[in-house]
Design a protein around this motif. Structure first.
Motif, PDB file in Angstrom:
ATOM      1  N   SER A  83       0.647  -1.027   0.297  1.00 27.52           N
ATOM      2  CA  SER A  83       0.225   0.016   0.074  1.00 27.52           C
ATOM      3  C   SER A  83       0.629   1.627   0.336  1.00 27.52           C
ATOM      4  N   LEU A  84       1.732   1.773   0.720  1.00 27.82           N
ATOM      5  CA  LEU A  84       2.607   2.183   0.849  1.00 27.82           C
ATOM      6  C   LEU A  84       3.389   2.457  -0.252  1.00 27.82           C
ATOM      7  N   ALA A  85       3.557   1.266  -1.424  1.00 29.47           N
ATOM      8  CA  ALA A  85       4.584   1.639  -2.363  1.00 29.47           C
ATOM      9  C   ALA A  85       4.067   1.631  -3.479  1.00 29.47           C
ATOM     10  N   ILE A  86       2.432   1.774  -3.300  1.00 23.45           N
ATOM     11  CA  ILE A  86       1.588   2.103  -4.011  1.00 23.45           C
ATOM     12  C   ILE A  86       1.704   3.935  -4.014  1.00 23.45           C
ATOM     13  N   HIS A  87       1.317   3.657  -2.684  1.00 22.84           N
ATOM     14  CA  HIS A  87       0.808   5.394  -2.713  1.00 22.84           C
ATOM     15  C   HIS A  87       2.443   6.058  -2.948  1.00 22.84           C
ATOM     16  N   PHE A  88       3.510   6.039  -3.030  1.00 19.40           N
ATOM     17  CA  PHE A  88       4.804   6.753  -3.085  1.00 19.40           C
ATOM     18  C   PHE A  88       4.388   6.994  -4.423  1.00 19.40           C
ATOM     19  N   PHE A  89       4.562   5.741  -5.177  1.00 23.00           N
ATOM     20  CA  PHE A  89       5.184   5.140  -6.528  1.00 23.00           C
ATOM     21  C   PHE A  89       3.753   6.805  -7.386  1.00 23.00           C
ATOM     22  N   SER A  90       2.218   6.677  -7.246  1.00 26.36           N
ATOM     23  CA  SER A  90       1.474   7.608  -7.179  1.00 26.36           C
ATOM     24  C   SER A  90       2.053   8.738  -7.335  1.00 26.36           C
ATOM     25  N   CYS A  91       2.228   9.328  -6.249  1.00 24.21           N
ATOM     26  CA  CYS A  91       2.690  10.211  -5.252  1.00 24.21           C
ATOM     27  C   CYS A  91       3.762  10.596  -6.694  1.00 24.21           C
ATOM     28  N   GLY A  92       4.440   9.554  -7.396  1.00 24.66           N
ATOM     29  CA  GLY A  92       5.635  10.173  -8.304  1.00 24.66           C
ATOM     30  C   GLY A  92       7.068  10.211  -7.325  1.00 24.66           C
ATOM     31  N   ARG A  93       6.759   9.571  -5.915  1.00 19.82           N
ATOM     32  CA  ARG A  93       8.188   9.123  -4.964  1.00 19.82           C
ATOM     33  C   ARG A  93       8.913   7.271  -5.327  1.00 19.82           C
ATOM     34  N   ARG A  94       9.267   7.724  -5.922  1.00 15.09           N
ATOM     35  CA  ARG A  94       9.838   6.017  -6.498  1.00 15.09           C
ATOM     36  C   ARG A  94      10.805   5.751  -5.611  1.00 15.09           C
ATOM     37  N   ARG A  95      12.270   6.602  -5.543  1.00 15.95           N
ATOM     38  CA  ARG A  95      12.881   6.443  -3.908  1.00 15.95           C
ATOM     39  C   ARG A  95      11.996   6.028  -2.656  1.00 15.95           C
ATOM     40  N   ALA A  96      11.290   6.986  -2.133  1.00 18.13           N
ATOM     41  CA  ALA A  96      10.774   6.710  -0.898  1.00 18.13           C
ATOM     42  C   ALA A  96       9.988   5.164  -1.236  1.00 18.13           C
ATOM     43  N   ALA A  97       9.278   4.674  -2.417  1.00 16.44           N
ATOM     44  CA  ALA A  97       8.816   3.223  -2.344  1.00 16.44           C
ATOM     45  C   ALA A  97       9.527   2.291  -2.360  1.00 16.44           C
ATOM     46  N   LEU A  98      10.579   2.499  -2.815  1.00 25.10           N
ATOM     47  CA  LEU A  98      11.673   1.525  -3.242  1.00 25.10           C
ATOM     48  C   LEU A  98      12.298   0.937  -1.026  1.00 25.10           C
ATOM     49  N   LEU A  99      13.022   2.475  -0.897  1.00 28.82           N
ATOM     50  CA  LEU A  99      13.081   2.590   0.944  1.00 28.82           C
ATOM     51  C   LEU A  99      12.337   1.811   1.045  1.00 28.82           C
ATOM     52  N   VAL A 100      10.451   1.802   1.260  1.00 23.82           N
ATOM     53  CA  VAL A 100       9.543   1.027   2.122  1.00 23.82           C
ATOM     54  C   VAL A 100       9.426  -0.261   1.395  1.00 23.82           C
ATOM     55  N   VAL A 101       9.812  -0.508   0.907  1.00 26.40           N
ATOM     56  CA  VAL A 101      10.046  -1.909   0.432  1.00 26.40           C
ATOM     57  C   VAL A 101      11.116  -3.045   0.427  1.00 26.40           C
ATOM     58  N   GLY A 102      12.964  -2.140   0.200  1.00 24.28           N
ATOM     59  CA  GLY A 102      14.028  -2.421   1.138  1.00 24.28           C
ATOM     60  C   GLY A 102      13.839  -2.573   1.933  1.00 24.28           C
ATOM     61  N   SER A 103      13.735  -1.844   2.904  1.00 25.96           N
ATOM     62  CA  SER A 103      13.731  -1.372   4.138  1.00 25.96           C
ATOM     63  C   SER A 103      13.028  -2.327   5.151  1.00 25.96           C
ATOM     64  N   PHE A 104      11.727  -2.894   4.258  1.00 28.49           N
ATOM     65  CA  PHE A 104      11.014  -3.828   5.071  1.00 28.49           C
ATOM     66  C   PHE A 104      11.756  -5.364   4.806  1.00 28.49           C
ATOM     67  N   VAL A 105      11.802  -6.107   3.507  1.00 27.18           N
ATOM     68  CA  VAL A 105      12.575  -7.349   3.371  1.00 27.18           C
ATOM     69  C   VAL A 105      13.622  -7.546   4.342  1.00 27.18           C
ATOM     70  N   LEU A 106      14.598  -6.518   3.668  1.00 27.13           N
ATOM     71  CA  LEU A 106      16.134  -6.686   4.485  1.00 27.13           C
ATOM     72  C   LEU A 106      15.753  -6.892   6.214  1.00 27.13           C
TER      73      LEU A 106
END
Length: 381
Positions: free
Chosen positions: A182-205
């Motif tokens: 949900s956060l990734a979709i939200h940030f991607f839709s807002c044009g904040r791709r780096r934030a989306a990738l950081l959220v996903v990457g931080s969670f997985v790691l």
């Protein structure tokens, strides 16, 4: 500076009282009962370093013992530290949401938290965990729009808290995955791709690191997920209990009103590409709360009603319906609360009054534990 200090002191006091009321230290001694037994096994598995997915096949994960209500000397320090830390995060979330309300709705929200976060002789921890994840995501996303203040902190800590909770229970793992998406979709839709990738990457790691630090082999992760999914699928067939008609229909109406008000508030914003992800989180928690309560519809219905109550009380802090729909949405959201109150009263008619006394008693009990831990340990052992 002095004015700012004086304005923050009352909030600090309120936050401390909420935190103290939410603390729930292990208070049950181990007995040969079903729920007590598997909680004891979780503590034993942690102490012995058993592998989840291989040695232990269950829907709780390697940190499941942190949620135990049964007292166990093994892992007690970690359990108490986690309780203090997690309830501190939850109290901070509650305060952050309360600040977003005007004065009168703010008081109503805080009263709802005090009344609905507890139920006599019932563990409502699952509700609080689900709501914590939901509120984390909503505040992190709202912070991305405001760009300042406490919300930025929620954006930073959200992936780490979600990953920690995902290690406790399989349901939390699934919901954490939905929230990260949900956060990734939200940030991607807002044009904040780096934030989306950081959220996903931080969670997985963080999740993988936590799995390894808990002494689990990475090769056992997939078996844990696979077997947990199989157990969850069969749970309804093995443990399913039908609800009383009155309780069932109260929950149906409350759920319908909550979904309708959420769609009317959040969906019109989706066209502006910033609410579809948040809508996914809210609908997911509504669904999970229903499953928690009405697959085995005995005392478990408390989970559904308390979750819907607190969710309805908090959502107006995040979404505002279009002007034409505002009266309808306002009344729909408001009606969820008395419906949930009635649903809880079916199980225990005087639960609200009992909760007031229970909160006062919990203040005393928790203060005693914090100030006299050796005495608490002697009493439990």
């Amino acid at each position: 500076m002095q004015r700012t200090f004086h304005s923050r002191v009352p909030w600090a006091i309120v936050g401390g009282l909420i935190w103290l009321s939410l603390l729930d230290f292990p208070s049950i001694t181990l007995t040969p009962q079903l729920d007590h037994s598997w909680q004891g096994v979780l503590s034993y598995a942690s102490e012995r370093g058993l592998q989840f997915g291989r040695d232990v096949v269950f829907t709780y994960g390697p940190l499941g013992y942190l949620k135990n209500q049964v007292y166990a000397s093994s892992g007690l320090a970690e359990r108490l530290i986690w309780e203090i830390f997690f309830k501190g995060i939850l109290a901070a979330l509650i305060l952050e949401i309360a600040v977003r309300f005007p004065k009168r709705p703010r008081i109503g929200f805080l009263i709802s938290v005090v009344i609905a976060s507890r139920y006599p002789q019932c563990d409502t921890a699952d509700t609080l965990y689900l709501l914590t994840m939901t509120w984390l995501v909503l505040l992190a996303a709202c912070g991305s729009r405001r760009g300042c203040g406490m919300q930025n902190i929620w954006l930073v800590v959200a992936p780490f808290i979600l990953a920690s909770l995902a290690l406790i229970k399989f349901t939390f793992l699934l919901f954490a995955g939905v929230n990260v998406a949900s956060l990734a979709i939200h940030f991607f839709s807002c044009g904040r791709r780096r934030a989306a990738l950081l959220v996903v990457g931080s969670f997985v790691l963080t999740f993988l690191l936590g799995w390894l630090l808990a002494g689990q082999g990475i090769e056992n992760l997939w078996p844990y997920v696979k077997f947990s999914a199989e157990i969850s699928h069969g749970y309804a067939y093995a443990m399913g209990i039908g609800a009383r008609p009155a309780v069932f229909w109260l929950a149906i109406v409350a759920c319908s009103l909550l979904v309708a008000s959420t769609l009317c508030s959040a969906f019109p914003r989706a066209g502006r590409a910033n609410s579809l992800g948040l809508l996914l989180t809210i609908l997911a928690v509504i669904f999970l709360a229903w499953k928690e309560g009405f697959v085995r519809a005995d005392i478990h219905v408390v989970y559904t009603f308390t979750c819907y109550w607190l969710l309805a009380a908090s959502l107006p802090a995040f979404f505002q319906a279009p002007a034409k729909l505002r009266p309808v949405v306002g009344w729909s959201t408001f009606l969820v609360i008395p419906l949930c109150f009635l649903g809880l009263c079916f199980g225990k008619p005087a639960f609200a009054v009992e909760n007031v006394f229970a909160v006062v008693s919990r203040f005393d009990d928790n203060t005693t534990v914090l100030l006299d831990f050796p005495g608490y340990r002697r009493a439990m052992e």
